[in-house]
Design a protein around this motif. Structure first.
Motif, PDB file in Angstrom:
ATOM      1  N   MET A   1       0.841  -1.190   0.000  1.00  0.00           N
ATOM      2  CA  MET A   1       0.000   0.000   0.000  1.00  0.00           C
ATOM      3  C   MET A   1       0.879   1.244   0.000  1.00  0.00           C
ATOM      4  N   ALA A   2       0.386   2.270  -0.612  1.00  0.00           N
ATOM      5  CA  ALA A   2       1.125   3.530  -0.706  1.00  0.00           C
ATOM      6  C   ALA A   2       1.252   4.177   0.665  1.00  0.00           C
ATOM      7  N   LYS A   3       2.211   5.084   0.769  1.00  0.00           N
ATOM      8  CA  LYS A   3       2.441   5.792   2.024  1.00  0.00           C
ATOM      9  C   LYS A   3       2.507   7.293   1.761  1.00  0.00           C
ATOM     10  N   VAL A   4       2.480   8.047   2.857  1.00  0.00           N
ATOM     11  CA  VAL A   4       2.601   9.495   2.804  1.00  0.00           C
ATOM     12  C   VAL A   4       3.878   9.888   3.531  1.00  0.00           C
ATOM     13  N   ILE A   5       4.656  10.749   2.886  1.00  0.00           N
ATOM     14  CA  ILE A   5       5.852  11.317   3.516  1.00  0.00           C
ATOM     15  C   ILE A   5       5.582  12.800   3.711  1.00  0.00           C
ATOM     16  N   MET A   6       5.667  13.249   4.954  1.00  0.00           N
ATOM     17  CA  MET A   6       5.468  14.650   5.274  1.00  0.00           C
ATOM     18  C   MET A   6       6.843  15.277   5.499  1.00  0.00           C
ATOM     19  N   VAL A   7       7.146  16.311   4.724  1.00  0.00           N
ATOM     20  CA  VAL A   7       8.459  16.948   4.810  1.00  0.00           C
ATOM     21  C   VAL A   7       8.344  18.181   5.702  1.00  0.00           C
ATOM     22  N   CYS A   8       9.070  18.132   6.796  1.00  0.00           N
ATOM     23  CA  CYS A   8       9.005  19.147   7.838  1.00  0.00           C
ATOM     24  C   CYS A   8      10.300  19.961   7.840  1.00  0.00           C
ATOM     25  N   GLY A   9      10.168  21.262   8.026  1.00  0.00           N
ATOM     26  CA  GLY A   9      11.340  22.126   8.141  1.00  0.00           C
ATOM     27  C   GLY A   9      10.949  23.579   8.007  1.00  0.00           C
ATOM     28  N   LYS A  10      11.867  24.436   8.389  1.00  0.00           N
ATOM     29  CA  LYS A  10      11.638  25.876   8.301  1.00  0.00           C
ATOM     30  C   LYS A  10      11.415  26.303   6.850  1.00  0.00           C
ATOM     31  N   ILE A  11      10.858  27.486   6.711  1.00  0.00           N
ATOM     32  CA  ILE A  11      10.747  28.087   5.395  1.00  0.00           C
ATOM     33  C   ILE A  11      12.155  28.172   4.800  1.00  0.00           C
ATOM     34  N   CYS A  12      12.277  27.784   3.537  1.00  0.00           N
ATOM     35  CA  CYS A  12      13.545  27.882   2.805  1.00  0.00           C
ATOM     36  C   CYS A  12      14.658  27.018   3.410  1.00  0.00           C
ATOM     37  N   SER A  13      14.277  25.821   3.847  1.00  0.00           N
ATOM     38  CA  SER A  13      15.271  24.909   4.432  1.00  0.00           C
ATOM     39  C   SER A  13      15.695  23.818   3.454  1.00  0.00           C
ATOM     40  N   GLY A  14      15.075  23.776   2.282  1.00  0.00           N
ATOM     41  CA  GLY A  14      15.400  22.754   1.299  1.00  0.00           C
ATOM     42  C   GLY A  14      14.328  21.696   1.149  1.00  0.00           C
ATOM     43  N   LYS A  15      13.131  21.958   1.667  1.00  0.00           N
ATOM     44  CA  LYS A  15      12.047  20.967   1.614  1.00  0.00           C
ATOM     45  C   LYS A  15      11.642  20.610   0.188  1.00  0.00           C
TER      46      LYS A  15
END
Length: 159
Positions: A1-15
Motif C-alpha cells: 500500500m502507498a504511504k505518505v511522507i510529510m516533509v518538515c522544516g523551516k521556510i527555505c530549508s530545502g524541503k
C-alpha cells in the motif's frame, strides 16, 4: 500500500528540493501548498493568505487520499511548522490505516541564511518561482516554527 511522507522544516530549508528527490526515488506525487498558492496568487494573497493556505491544505489532504487509493506514494511539501499540525496530520493518516513518515530537514542558522539569500537571488533573476523571504518573513516564520522532538520524526536530515 502507498504511504505518505510529510516533509518538515523551516521556510527555505530545502524541503522542495528534498521532496523532488524523494519524488524521483519513489515514483511519488508531490503536493505543495506553495506551488498552488504561487500559481493562484503570486507573491501576495493579501490579508486572506492564511485563510487560503488552510483551504489549500484541506484540499490537498483530500486529494492525497485519491492518490493513495491509486497505490501511489504522496509527499506533502508544506513545512509542518507546529507540533499540533504534525500531530493532526499523523492522526489524519493513521486513522485511515495509511502509513506515514515525517522527514525533518534540520538546517543550521548559517546554512538557513545562505539558502534564503540564494533563493532570493534566483527569484529576483526570475530563475525560481518561490516566495521571496525578507527579514520580516524569515523572523515571522522562525518565531512560529516549533522544532520537532526526535521521537516525532522518522527521518532526520542535517544540512
Amino acid at each position: 500500500m502507498a504511504k505518505v511522507i510529510m516533509v518538515c522544516g523551516k521556510i527555505c530549508s530545502g524541503k522542495s528540493t528534498y521532496s523532488e528527490k524523494l519524488r524521483k526515488e519513489n515514483k511519488a506525487v508531490v503536493l505543495s501548498v506553495d506551488e498552488i498558492m504561487l500559481t493562484l496568487f503570486g507573491q501576495n494573497a493579501g490579508e486572506r493568505h492564511d485563510e487560503y493556505v488552510e483551504k489549500t491544505k484541506k484540499y490537498l489532504f483530500e486529494k492525497s487520499l485519491d492518490i493513495i487509493s491509486a497505490d501511489v506514494d504522496v509527499i506533502l511539501d508544506w513545512g509542518f511548522w507546529t507540533r499540533d499540525e504534525r500531530n493532526y496530520t499523523r492522526e489524519y493518516y493513521s486513522s485511515r490505516d495509511i502509513r506515514c513518515e515525517f522527514h525533518y530537514i534540520d538546517v543550521s542558522d548559517e546554512t538557513w541564511r545562505l539558502y534564503i539569500n540564494k533563493r532570493n537571488k534566483e527569484i529576483l533573476s526570475e530563475k525560481a518561482a518561490a516566495y521571496y523571504v525578507d527579514d520580516n518573513l524569515a523572523n515571522k516564520f522562525n518565531s512560529i516554527f516549533e522544532c520537532p522532538d526526535k521521537e516525532e520524526i522518522d527521518v532526520w536530515l542535517e544540512c
